[in-house]
Design a protein around this motif. Structure first.
Motif: not given
Ligand SMILES: [Zn+2]
Ligand SMILES: [Zn+2]
Length: 178
Positions: A83-97
Motif C-alpha cells: 500500500q502506498f501514499r504519495l504526495v507530489l509538489s510542483p518542482r518550482s515550490i518544493a522545499g528541501e527534501p
C-alpha cells in the motif's frame, strides 16, 4: 502510466491498470535487488486528488515476484503487496527534501510539466517492498554446509556440527574456564 495534471481535481478519482513488469525488472537488474524478478504485470489501484498545488495518490500494488533463495538456492515465487501514499509538489515550490514535512502523510516527490508519470513512482514503491535477501520462507533451513543437501526436504546423514570430535578440546576448555 501518465495522468494529466489538469485532470487531477479536488474530487478523488480512481484508476486501475497494469504496469508492465519489464520496466521494473530493468531497474531491479541495475541495483542491489538484482536477485528479484517480477513474473507478471503489476496490478495498480490508485485514487488521486489535489489540495491546492499538491497532488495526493494512494493505492495498492499487487504483483508476483520470483527469486532464488539466498539460503537453499531453490527458485521460488510469491505475491508482493504494497500500500502506498504519495504526495507530489510542483518542482518550482518544493522545499528541501525531508524539511518540515509530516512523514505520516506518505512519501514525497515532485512533479513538473503538465503530466505526472506514475511508472517511476510505482517502481520505487515496489523496490521499497522487497527485502534485499530473498528467502523462500522465513524459516528456510538452507543447505547442509558439508553435503549440500536441502535441509527443507529433511535432515541429511551428516553428524551434527556440535558432535564434531575435532571441537571437543575447545568445548572442555570452555568448561574448565567457567
Ligand atoms: Zn530457501
Ligand atoms: Zn549434510
Amino acid at each position: 502510466m501518465k495522468i494529466k495534471v489538469d485532470d487531477i481535481t479536488a474530487e478523488a478519482k480512481e484508476l486501475s491498470f497494469r504496469e508492465p513488469e519489464v520496466g521494473v525488472n530493468l531497474v531491479l537488474d541495475a541495483g542491489p535487488l538484482n536477485e528479484w524478478r517480477f513474473k507478471t504485470p503489476i496490478a495498480v489501484a490508485v485514487s488521486y486528488y489535489r489540495a491546492g498545488t499538491e497532488l495526493f495518490f494512494e493505492g495498492q500494488l499487487d504483483g508476483c515476484t520470483g527469486a532464488v533463495c539466498a539460503r537453499c538456492a531453490e527458485e521460488f515465487e510469491g505475491p508482493l503487496n504494497r500500500q502506498f501514499r504519495l504526495v507530489l509538489s510542483p518542482r518550482s515550490i518544493a522545499g528541501e527534501p525531508g524539511s518540515d514535512r509530516d512523514a505520516e502523510a506518505g512519501d514525497y516527490a515532485v512533479y513538473e510539466g503538465d503530466e505526472v508519470d506514475l511508472s517511476p513512482l510505482i517502481r520505487e514503491e515496489l523496490l521499497l517492498a522487497l527485502p534485499t535477501r530473498p528467502l523462500c520462507r522465513e524459516d528456510c533451513r538452507g543447505l547442509c554446509p558439508r553435503c549440500g543437501a536441502n535441509l527443507n526436504q529433511g535432515d541429511c546423514r551428516c553428524p551434527e556440527p556440535a558432535g564434531d570430535p575435532r571441537l571437543a578440546p575447545f568445548r572442555s576448555l570452555k568448561i574448565q574456564r567457567s
